[in-house]
Scaffold this active site. Structure first.
Site, PDB file in Angstrom:
ATOM      1  N   HIS A 171       0.739  -1.060   0.088  1.00 34.71           N
ATOM      2  CA  HIS A 171      -0.057  -0.019  -0.154  1.00 34.71           C
ATOM      3  C   HIS A 171       0.774   1.231   0.060  1.00 34.71           C
ATOM      4  O   HIS A 171       1.033   2.060   1.018  1.00 34.71           O
ATOM      5  CB  HIS A 171      -0.819  -0.060   1.276  1.00 34.71           C
ATOM      6  CG  HIS A 171      -2.084   0.861   1.279  1.00 34.71           C
ATOM      7  ND1 HIS A 171      -2.424   1.850   0.160  1.00 34.71           N
ATOM      8  CD2 HIS A 171      -3.107   0.998   2.114  1.00 34.71           C
ATOM      9  CE1 HIS A 171      -3.542   2.266   0.179  1.00 34.71           C
ATOM     10  NE2 HIS A 171      -3.818   1.857   1.515  1.00 34.71           N
ATOM     11  N   GLN A 212      -0.462   4.995   0.986  1.00 32.67           N
ATOM     12  CA  GLN A 212      -0.534   5.037   2.458  1.00 32.67           C
ATOM     13  C   GLN A 212       0.779   5.159   2.927  1.00 32.67           C
ATOM     14  O   GLN A 212       0.968   6.241   3.810  1.00 32.67           O
ATOM     15  CB  GLN A 212      -0.874   3.744   2.973  1.00 32.67           C
ATOM     16  CG  GLN A 212      -1.279   3.876   4.677  1.00 32.67           C
ATOM     17  CD  GLN A 212      -2.510   5.020   4.930  1.00 32.67           C
ATOM     18  OE1 GLN A 212      -3.345   4.638   4.631  1.00 32.67           O
ATOM     19  NE2 GLN A 212      -2.086   5.660   6.012  1.00 32.67           N
ATOM     20  N   ASP A 214      -2.564  -1.745  12.492  1.00 31.34           N
ATOM     21  CA  ASP A 214      -3.726  -1.940  11.351  1.00 31.34           C
ATOM     22  C   ASP A 214      -4.474  -3.023  11.841  1.00 31.34           C
ATOM     23  O   ASP A 214      -4.428  -3.912  12.727  1.00 31.34           O
ATOM     24  CB  ASP A 214      -2.798  -2.360  10.091  1.00 31.34           C
ATOM     25  CG  ASP A 214      -3.732  -2.127   8.710  1.00 31.34           C
ATOM     26  OD1 ASP A 214      -5.089  -1.776   8.874  1.00 31.34           O
ATOM     27  OD2 ASP A 214      -3.273  -2.807   7.719  1.00 31.34           O
ATOM     28  N   CYS A 234      -3.718   3.226   9.702  1.00 30.77           N
ATOM     29  CA  CYS A 234      -4.169   3.698   8.284  1.00 30.77           C
ATOM     30  C   CYS A 234      -5.497   3.759   7.974  1.00 30.77           C
ATOM     31  O   CYS A 234      -6.041   4.746   7.327  1.00 30.77           O
ATOM     32  CB  CYS A 234      -3.554   2.629   7.470  1.00 30.77           C
ATOM     33  SG  CYS A 234      -4.522   1.026   7.432  1.00 30.77           S
ATOM     34  N   ARG A 249      -3.070  11.991   2.821  1.00 33.53           N
ATOM     35  CA  ARG A 249      -3.324  11.078   1.447  1.00 33.53           C
ATOM     36  C   ARG A 249      -3.413  11.925   0.385  1.00 33.53           C
ATOM     37  O   ARG A 249      -2.948  11.664  -0.737  1.00 33.53           O
ATOM     38  CB  ARG A 249      -4.419  10.081   1.771  1.00 33.53           C
ATOM     39  CG  ARG A 249      -4.470   9.132   2.779  1.00 33.53           C
ATOM     40  CD  ARG A 249      -3.405   7.984   2.668  1.00 33.53           C
ATOM     41  NE  ARG A 249      -3.507   7.363   1.101  1.00 33.53           N
ATOM     42  CZ  ARG A 249      -4.364   6.377   0.743  1.00 33.53           C
ATOM     43  NH1 ARG A 249      -5.057   5.691   1.939  1.00 33.53           N
ATOM     44  NH2 ARG A 249      -4.556   5.794  -0.351  1.00 33.53           N
TER      45      ARG A 249
HETATM   46  N1   CP Z   1      -6.363   3.704   4.397  1.00 35.93           N
HETATM   47  C1   CP Z   1      -6.967   3.306   3.166  1.00 35.93           C
HETATM   48  O1   CP Z   1      -6.562   3.127   2.517  1.00 35.93           O
HETATM   49  O2   CP Z   1      -8.243   3.329   3.429  1.00 35.93           O
HETATM   50  P1   CP Z   1      -9.465   3.200   2.337  1.00 35.93           P
HETATM   51  O3   CP Z   1      -9.208   1.559   2.296  1.00 35.93           O
HETATM   52  O4   CP Z   1     -10.803   3.519   2.748  1.00 35.93           O
HETATM   53  O5   CP Z   1      -8.899   3.747   0.953  1.00 35.93           O
HETATM   54  N1  NVA Z   2      -4.640  -3.993   5.661  1.00 38.68           N
HETATM   55  C1  NVA Z   2      -5.800  -3.448   5.279  1.00 38.68           C
HETATM   56  C2  NVA Z   2      -5.550  -1.881   4.943  1.00 38.68           C
HETATM   57  C3  NVA Z   2      -6.746  -1.347   4.518  1.00 38.68           C
HETATM   58  C4  NVA Z   2      -6.570   0.156   4.398  1.00 38.68           C
HETATM   59  C5  NVA Z   2      -6.478  -4.038   4.079  1.00 38.68           C
HETATM   60  O1  NVA Z   2      -5.653  -4.475   3.237  1.00 38.68           O
HETATM   61  O2  NVA Z   2      -7.463  -4.442   4.216  1.00 38.68           O
END
Ligand code: CP
Ligand code: NVA
Length: 333
Positions: free
Chosen positions: A149, A152, A245, A285, A313
């Site tokens: 990600h 993020q 997370d 996040c 973001r």
């Molecule tokens: N942190 C993040 O990526 O949030 P969303 O899943 O809402 O985009």
């Molecule tokens: N680790 C989480 C992050 C969400 C923004 C997922 O992948 O669901």
């Protein structure tokens, strides 16, 4: 709409010309430490720059956003960023777009590259995204895959830079599922920029020794490093930042019961957070589950910076889009 050759030479902070134009951003390590720093510098500039001045930066550019998974922050922050920069956005989700389902990732990428100037993708497996990006002739950005990600992480680094003045020398604890996408991208960015990352996780969710060695290698120039502790208190003791997370990421729901059982001792409670520095900040996040990976007393407390992360973001992605789509002319980076 031609993708330019990727420069393997670290750009540093002094070069006037953008080396980011035309590149993909699938993982943090697609960029050097110098390029990440440069984007953070640009993010801070765009964050305070007047809206009116920004409206021409990406005029007549179109961004496609293709999402296989739900999103609040990523979707809205990219859409608002692109709109404020004067560009247009189109969004497709679910059955309208699944990488590699109706056609090969390569065909979808080649077609979309004829319509738009950049493509942001949120997907499950990382490999089809790599195939998609390889075939595309416009920049492709990973808006979250099972592996990474990076957007993020960019925002998280911006938030830490604002809070502490820089990343180098910080000690950060990542508690919980230390193998997930957010953990991976956060740790890579943090060590590249000179932080020490301390994972607190059970053996089932611990990064491999070879991955920890890779993180150390990434941090070798900046002084960054990584290690993992089974004892959450040892990971958190004396750190400047505690990050967590969700225990179960999107697409991993079949492991929820096991994750709940294994990760329960790694909840960031007030007691665990209390082992960090008095000045330490809490990061997440989002979305968060109060009563699972953390508690209201921490995430809603005075040292939580989760909404700064969420806001950033948008600023970090503005810088990313301008970097990938322009020569950064007239911008102070
Ligand atoms: N942190 C993040 O990526 O949030 P969303 O899943 O809402 O985009
Ligand atoms: N680790 C989480 C992050 C969400 C923004 C997922 O992948 O669901």
């Amino acid at each position: 709409m031609q993708k330019m050759t990727v420069s393997l030479v670290p750009s540093g902070l002094t070069s006037g010309a953008s080396t980011l134009r035309g590149r993909n951003f699938l993982e943090v390590t697609d960029f050097t430490a110098g390029e990440l720093e440069r984007l953070l510098q640009l993010s801070q500039y765009l964050k305070v720059q007047g809206r009116g001045e920004q409206r021409t930066l990406l005029r007549d550019r179109t961004l496609a956003m293709l999402f296989e998974k739900p999103s609040l922050r990523t979707r809205v922050s990219f859409e608002v960023a692109m709109t404020q920069l004067g560009g247009d956005v189109l969004f497709a989700q679910g059955a309208e777009f699944m990488v590699g389902t109706r056609e090969t990732p390569e065909d979808a990428a080649r077609v979309l590259s004829r319509y738009v100037d950049a493509i942001v993708v949120r997907t499950h497996a990382h490999e089809p995204l790599q195939r998609f990006a390889h075939a595309a002739t416009v920049p492709v950005v990973n808006a979250l895959s099972a592996r990474a990600h990076p957007c993020q992480a960019l925002s998280d680094m911006l938030t830490l830079r604002e809070r502490f003045g820089g990343i180098a020398g910080l000690r950060v604890a990542y508690i919980g599922d230390a193998r997930n996408n957010v953990a991976t991208s956060f740790a890579e960015a943090a060590v590249l920029l000179g932080a020490t990352v301390q994972f607190g996780c059970p053996p089932t969710h611990r990064p491999s020794e070879s991955y920890l060695a890779k993180l150390d290698a990434l941090g070798s120039r900046s002084g960054g490093s990584a290690r993992a502790f089974t004892n959450a208190v040892r990971a958190v003791r004396g750190v400047d930042v505690v990050y967590t997370d969700v225990w179960t990421s999107m697409g991993e729901e079949r492991y929820r019961e096991r994750n709940d059982a294994m990760l329960r001792p790694y909840a960031v409670t007030e007691e665990l957070f209390g082992y960090a520095q008095e000045s330490a900040v809490f990061m997440h996040c989002l979305p968060a589950h109060r009563g699972e990976e953390t508690v209201a007393g921490v995430i809603d407390g005075p040292r939580s910076i989760v909404f700064d992360q969420a806001e950033n973001r948008m600023h970090a992605q503005k810088a990313l889009l301008v970097g990938l789509l322009t020569e950064l002319k007239g911008l102070p980076v």
